[in-house]
Motif scaffolding. Structure first.
Motif, mmCIF file in Angstrom:
data_model
loop_
_atom_site.group_PDB
_atom_site.id
_atom_site.type_symbol
_atom_site.label_atom_id
_atom_site.label_comp_id
_atom_site.label_asym_id
_atom_site.label_seq_id
_atom_site.Cartn_x
_atom_site.Cartn_y
_atom_site.Cartn_z
ATOM 1 N N ASP A 61 13.903 0.428 -4.339
ATOM 2 C CA ASP A 61 13.119 1.503 -3.735
ATOM 3 C C ASP A 61 12.342 0.959 -2.536
ATOM 4 O O ASP A 61 12.383 -0.232 -2.237
ATOM 5 N N ALA A 62 11.660 1.853 -1.848
ATOM 6 C CA ALA A 62 10.937 1.465 -0.636
ATOM 7 C C ALA A 62 9.760 0.547 -0.943
ATOM 8 O O ALA A 62 9.430 -0.330 -0.154
ATOM 9 N N LEU A 108 -0.602 -2.121 5.374
ATOM 10 C CA LEU A 108 -1.506 -0.983 5.191
ATOM 11 C C LEU A 108 -0.890 0.313 5.704
ATOM 12 O O LEU A 108 -0.978 1.358 5.053
ATOM 13 N N ALA A 109 -0.262 0.251 6.863
ATOM 14 C CA ALA A 109 0.353 1.449 7.436
ATOM 15 C C ALA A 109 1.503 1.938 6.562
ATOM 16 O O ALA A 109 1.649 3.146 6.322
ATOM 17 N N LEU A 110 2.319 1.020 6.044
ATOM 18 C CA LEU A 110 3.430 1.413 5.189
ATOM 19 C C LEU A 110 2.943 1.984 3.867
ATOM 20 O O LEU A 110 3.493 2.962 3.355
ATOM 21 N N ALA A 111 1.897 1.394 3.318
ATOM 22 C CA ALA A 111 1.351 1.922 2.063
ATOM 23 C C ALA A 111 0.782 3.325 2.254
ATOM 24 O O ALA A 111 0.956 4.203 1.396
ATOM 25 N N LYS A 112 0.139 3.546 3.377
ATOM 26 C CA LYS A 112 -0.402 4.877 3.653
ATOM 27 C C LYS A 112 0.726 5.880 3.867
ATOM 28 O O LYS A 112 0.632 7.032 3.428
ATOM 29 N N TYR A 113 1.793 5.458 4.528
ATOM 30 C CA TYR A 113 2.943 6.330 4.737
ATOM 31 C C TYR A 113 3.639 6.669 3.417
ATOM 32 O O TYR A 113 4.018 7.809 3.168
ATOM 33 N N LEU A 114 3.814 5.652 2.574
ATOM 34 C CA LEU A 114 4.477 5.895 1.279
ATOM 35 C C LEU A 114 3.618 6.739 0.342
ATOM 36 O O LEU A 114 4.132 7.384 -0.550
ATOM 37 N N ASP A 115 2.317 6.699 0.554
ATOM 38 C CA ASP A 115 1.416 7.518 -0.255
ATOM 39 C C ASP A 115 1.512 8.992 0.129
ATOM 40 O O ASP A 115 1.092 9.867 -0.637
ATOM 41 N N GLY A 116 2.078 9.289 1.292
ATOM 42 C CA GLY A 116 2.267 10.659 1.710
ATOM 43 C C GLY A 116 1.273 11.144 2.736
ATOM 44 O O GLY A 116 1.335 12.258 3.206
#
Length: 119
Positions: A61-62, A108-116
């Protein structure tokens, strides 16, 4: 479930055997300025980087891919630190610090993006 556990044990044995081989047997130096310790550190980092690349391409998964990319960034920071020891050049440490900061912001940016949530 049993097949996944068997694959985990086989992977653990393969990694353990590779680490024992790197630690126990002398490795010829790739470059003239490297000591045996630094060349072993280099090979351990390259083995870890290969495992991270495998996880990055085969990740389920991502989130797993994001963790693999973050670990690969940390390995690049370690490689820069190891490279600065025999050369005596401090700008490798500067590169490592810049890479670590960029990796942190990217995570941080990827985690925020994956959080929706939007960036």
């Amino acid at each position: 479930m049993k097949i996944a556990r068997l694959r985990w044990y086989l992977g653990f044995l393969a990694l353990s055997a590779a680490l024992v081989f790197i630690i126990m047997y002398p490795i010829s130096s790739l470059l003239q300025w490297q000591s045996d310790f630094l060349s072993r550190c280099f090979f351990i980092i390259m083995l870890s980087f290969a495992i991270c690349l495998f996880r990055l391409f085969i990740g389920p998964d991502a989130l797993g891919r994001a963790v693999a990319m973050n670990a690969a960034g940390l390995l690049i920071v370690g490689f820069c630190a190891i490279l600065s020891i025999p050369t005596g050049r401090s700008w490798y440490i500067d590169i490592a610090i810049a890479w670590a900061l960029q990796s942190f912001i990217g995570s941080l940016a990827l985690a925020k993006y994956l959080d929706g949530k939007g960036i």
